[in-house]
Structure formats: C-alpha cells, structure tokens
Design a protein around this motif. Sequence first.
Motif, PDB file in Angstrom:
ATOM      1  N   MET A  98       0.821  -1.212   0.000  1.00 36.63           N
ATOM      2  CA  MET A  98       0.000   0.000   0.000  1.00 36.63           C
ATOM      3  C   MET A  98       0.857   1.265   0.000  1.00 36.63           C
ATOM      4  N   GLY A  99       1.997   1.237   0.691  1.00 37.18           N
ATOM      5  CA  GLY A  99       2.876   2.405   0.652  1.00 37.18           C
ATOM      6  C   GLY A  99       3.358   2.696  -0.753  1.00 37.18           C
ATOM      7  N   THR A 100       3.686   1.637  -1.487  1.00 37.28           N
ATOM      8  CA  THR A 100       4.124   1.793  -2.879  1.00 37.28           C
ATOM      9  C   THR A 100       2.989   2.312  -3.756  1.00 37.28           C
ATOM     10  N   ILE A 101       1.790   1.794  -3.546  1.00 37.71           N
ATOM     11  CA  ILE A 101       0.629   2.268  -4.321  1.00 37.71           C
ATOM     12  C   ILE A 101       0.417   3.759  -4.094  1.00 37.71           C
ATOM     13  N   LEU A 102       0.528   4.219  -2.846  1.00 37.62           N
ATOM     14  CA  LEU A 102       0.347   5.643  -2.564  1.00 37.62           C
ATOM     15  C   LEU A 102       1.406   6.487  -3.270  1.00 37.62           C
ATOM     16  N   VAL A 103       2.659   6.060  -3.176  1.00 42.67           N
ATOM     17  CA  VAL A 103       3.737   6.813  -3.825  1.00 42.67           C
ATOM     18  C   VAL A 103       3.518   6.894  -5.335  1.00 42.67           C
ATOM     19  N   ASP A 104       3.329   5.739  -5.966  1.00 39.97           N
ATOM     20  CA  ASP A 104       3.133   5.716  -7.424  1.00 39.97           C
ATOM     21  C   ASP A 104       1.923   6.554  -7.836  1.00 39.97           C
ATOM     22  N   SER A 105       0.833   6.408  -7.097  1.00 46.80           N
ATOM     23  CA  SER A 105      -0.418   7.073  -7.478  1.00 46.80           C
ATOM     24  C   SER A 105      -0.352   8.584  -7.259  1.00 46.80           C
ATOM     25  N   PRO A 159       7.896  14.205  -7.049  1.00 43.41           N
ATOM     26  CA  PRO A 159       8.797  13.313  -6.302  1.00 43.41           C
ATOM     27  C   PRO A 159       9.631  14.039  -5.250  1.00 43.41           C
ATOM     28  N   THR A 160      10.006  15.274  -5.531  1.00 43.13           N
ATOM     29  CA  THR A 160      10.850  16.029  -4.591  1.00 43.13           C
ATOM     30  C   THR A 160      10.116  16.375  -3.294  1.00 43.13           C
ATOM     31  N   GLN A 161       8.802  16.203  -3.270  1.00 41.36           N
ATOM     32  CA  GLN A 161       8.037  16.465  -2.050  1.00 41.36           C
ATOM     33  C   GLN A 161       7.995  15.253  -1.120  1.00 41.36           C
ATOM     34  N   LEU A 162       8.500  14.114  -1.596  1.00 40.98           N
ATOM     35  CA  LEU A 162       8.344  12.861  -0.872  1.00 40.98           C
ATOM     36  C   LEU A 162       9.631  12.416  -0.178  1.00 40.98           C
ATOM     37  N   HIS A 163       9.471  12.005   1.085  1.00 39.13           N
ATOM     38  CA  HIS A 163      10.547  11.377   1.849  1.00 39.13           C
ATOM     39  C   HIS A 163      10.028  10.015   2.285  1.00 39.13           C
ATOM     40  N   ILE A 164      10.764   8.954   2.002  1.00 45.74           N
ATOM     41  CA  ILE A 164      10.276   7.609   2.290  1.00 45.74           C
ATOM     42  C   ILE A 164      11.322   6.801   3.052  1.00 45.74           C
ATOM     43  N   THR A 165      10.840   5.784   3.743  1.00 42.73           N
ATOM     44  CA  THR A 165      11.743   4.837   4.382  1.00 42.73           C
ATOM     45  C   THR A 165      11.036   3.501   4.511  1.00 42.73           C
ATOM     46  N   VAL A 193      15.741  -0.700   3.854  1.00 39.65           N
ATOM     47  CA  VAL A 193      15.935   0.564   3.130  1.00 39.65           C
ATOM     48  C   VAL A 193      16.168   0.321   1.644  1.00 39.65           C
ATOM     49  N   GLU A 194      16.746  -0.822   1.314  1.00 42.07           N
ATOM     50  CA  GLU A 194      16.999  -1.146  -0.093  1.00 42.07           C
ATOM     51  C   GLU A 194      15.702  -1.184  -0.885  1.00 42.07           C
ATOM     52  N   LYS A 195      14.632  -1.665  -0.270  1.00 48.40           N
ATOM     53  CA  LYS A 195      13.328  -1.701  -0.928  1.00 48.40           C
ATOM     54  C   LYS A 195      12.828  -0.297  -1.214  1.00 48.40           C
ATOM     55  N   ALA A 196      13.047   0.608  -0.283  1.00 46.95           N
ATOM     56  CA  ALA A 196      12.662   2.009  -0.492  1.00 46.95           C
ATOM     57  C   ALA A 196      13.491   2.628  -1.618  1.00 46.95           C
ATOM     58  N   LYS A 197      14.761   2.267  -1.698  1.00 52.46           N
ATOM     59  CA  LYS A 197      15.625   2.799  -2.749  1.00 52.46           C
ATOM     60  C   LYS A 197      15.167   2.323  -4.133  1.00 52.46           C
ATOM     61  N   GLN A 198      14.693   1.086  -4.204  1.00 48.94           N
ATOM     62  CA  GLN A 198      14.186   0.569  -5.478  1.00 48.94           C
ATOM     63  C   GLN A 198      12.963   1.356  -5.941  1.00 48.94           C
ATOM     64  N   LEU A 199      12.088   1.709  -4.997  1.00 47.46           N
ATOM     65  CA  LEU A 199      10.918   2.519  -5.339  1.00 47.46           C
ATOM     66  C   LEU A 199      11.350   3.917  -5.777  1.00 47.46           C
ATOM     67  N   ALA A 200      12.295   4.508  -5.062  1.00 48.23           N
ATOM     68  CA  ALA A 200      12.779   5.845  -5.391  1.00 48.23           C
ATOM     69  C   ALA A 200      13.448   5.885  -6.764  1.00 48.23           C
ATOM     70  N   ARG A 205      12.455   4.568  -9.383  1.00 44.95           N
ATOM     71  CA  ARG A 205      11.423   4.742 -10.419  1.00 44.95           C
ATOM     72  C   ARG A 205      10.958   6.190 -10.507  1.00 44.95           C
ATOM     73  N   HIS A 206      11.227   6.958  -9.445  1.00 41.62           N
ATOM     74  CA  HIS A 206      10.755   8.340  -9.395  1.00 41.62           C
ATOM     75  C   HIS A 206      11.894   9.243  -8.932  1.00 41.62           C
ATOM     76  N   PRO A 207      12.819   9.592  -9.815  1.00 38.32           N
ATOM     77  CA  PRO A 207      13.960  10.422  -9.415  1.00 38.32           C
ATOM     78  C   PRO A 207      13.506  11.704  -8.717  1.00 38.32           C
ATOM     79  N   GLY A 208      14.126  11.978  -7.597  1.00 40.29           N
ATOM     80  CA  GLY A 208      13.763  13.155  -6.808  1.00 40.29           C
ATOM     81  C   GLY A 208      13.274  12.788  -5.424  1.00 40.29           C
ATOM     82  N   ILE A 209      12.767  11.571  -5.268  1.00 46.83           N
ATOM     83  CA  ILE A 209      12.338  11.111  -3.950  1.00 46.83           C
ATOM     84  C   ILE A 209      13.550  10.973  -3.032  1.00 46.83           C
ATOM     85  N   ARG A 210      13.388  11.414  -1.779  1.00 40.98           N
ATOM     86  CA  ARG A 210      14.452  11.266  -0.783  1.00 40.98           C
ATOM     87  C   ARG A 210      14.205  10.002   0.027  1.00 40.98           C
ATOM     88  N   VAL A 211      15.194   9.129   0.106  1.00 41.54           N
ATOM     89  CA  VAL A 211      15.115   7.933   0.938  1.00 41.54           C
ATOM     90  C   VAL A 211      15.860   8.210   2.238  1.00 41.54           C
TER      91      VAL A 211
END
Length: 270
Positions: free
Chosen positions: A11-18, A27-33, A37-44, A46-52
């Motif tokens: 669900m966290g991934t669905i929210l980010v993608d959507s 993407p620059t508005q988003l900070h994720i963890t 952490v590697e899983k969060a980096k894989q999601l980031a 796909r969307h350059p600009g996300i901060r992990v």
Amino acid sequence: MKIGIIGTGSMGTILVDSFIESNAMAPTQLHITNRSVEKAKQLAARHPGIRVEDNAQAVVYECDVVFLCVKPLQFHEVLQPIEFLESQLLVSITSPFSVEQLEQIVNCKVARAIPSILNRAHSGPSLLSFGTRCTAEDKQMLNHLMGAISTPLVIEENITRVASDIVSCGPAFFSYLTQRFIDGAVRETEISEEEATILATDMLIGLGKLLEKEIFTLPALQKRVCVPGGITGEGIKVLETEIGDMFDQLFRQTHAKYKEDKEIIQKQFH
C-alpha cells in the motif's frame, strides 16, 4: 508541503506511485523509508527526486504529513521511538488502530486514510477519519490529496472494519470469485482459459461502466438480464442455492481477525 511515507510495502508503494502519477505531488516532495531501506531505494529509483531516509524519525523530521503504512502489529515497534511536532499530521492507513488510540500515543494531529488497490488506477473509494486535533485545513488538505487518486468518504469508527472489507478487501474477494467463475467455464466447456479470462475481464469492465454511469442499479441490472424462464435465471437459481450465508460468514471471519488484532495491539501499548 513535504509528505513522508513510512513503509514501502504494497500500500505504501501504491500511494507513492499514485500520488506522483496523478500529479498530486512531485517526487521532490516525498521522503520515504522502509524496514529494508533497499526496498525504499528501489521505489525511489522509479521516481527520481524522492528522498530515501535511513529511518522513520528522519522522515518525520523532514515532513509536514506522514503516512504510516506498516502492518497494525508493527505500530508499537515503529511509533515508540518517534518524536512528532504538534503541528504535524500523522495518517494511518490501517483499520485496527483507531484515530482515538493514536491520539493517546502521539502528541501530533492524527487522521486515518484507508486506501484500496483500486486507487492505483486513480479510481475507487478511500476511507477517511479525523482525530479531534485536526483543523478544517487539515481535513481539506487530506481530502484533496486522496481525492487525486480516489473518491474519499469520511466514515464513523463503528463501520470502519466493514467499510474496509468492502473497499480494501473487496477487490481481492471478487477477483477470487471471478477466477473461480473462469475456472468453472474452462472445466465444463471447450473454452480456453485465455478466452474465458478476456471475456470475464471485459464483462467486469463493462459492468463497472454501467454502474458508474447509473444506467442500471444492481437489482435493476439483474432484473433486466434475468428473463423469466431464460438461461440466466437457471444460473441465478444455482447461485441462490450454493452461496447461502457465505458472505455472512466472510464478514464474521474478517471481524474476528479485526478483534484479535485490536486485542494484541492493546496489550502491546499497555
């Protein structure tokens, strides 16, 4: 506004993608963890600009709104070490933890937004509940944010579980029934699984459009298709006989699990 996502599972991934694909946020508005952490980096990636961030507290330091997207039984472990500011908004996406319970644990504003996998297509409902500390601006902001990917509905606590069963679990339930429908067609006739799947999928899409455009209600649609003495009527007779109280039992089971989770959570925090 900076948005934090703690937990990048399903669900966290669905929210980010959507959120990003609907242009609700950049993407620059988003900070994720995530615990991994590697899983969060894989999601980031796909969307350059996300901060992990390395941990949940680091996300909270950076963000105005934080979505807590972990399993209910992980809430205690995740929330215990985190310090929030009173001005921040913590948004839970899970049903067993009420906003009232969260308000007793954290000193910030609290809301709940239960999403659905349907939101990945920017459709379907989401379920909102607000704590007593939320302002009118907080409610408007969360309604607007979730409105970019869903149709938000504010609900009372007493129907949270059943509403979540319908909105969040429902797609899995009806996907399962559809697959059984397809499997039966393949076993009993000469149609291939591929052909049956295409036909069933297109049928469901068309059914959704009929209901969306309010051309038919569910009872009116059944009445229109089910001609007295016809083939559909014979099929309905089977459903009436075989389904019985199946859905009653389904809701009993989901509510029993809900109660079990709530009791475990109570013990964790006390």
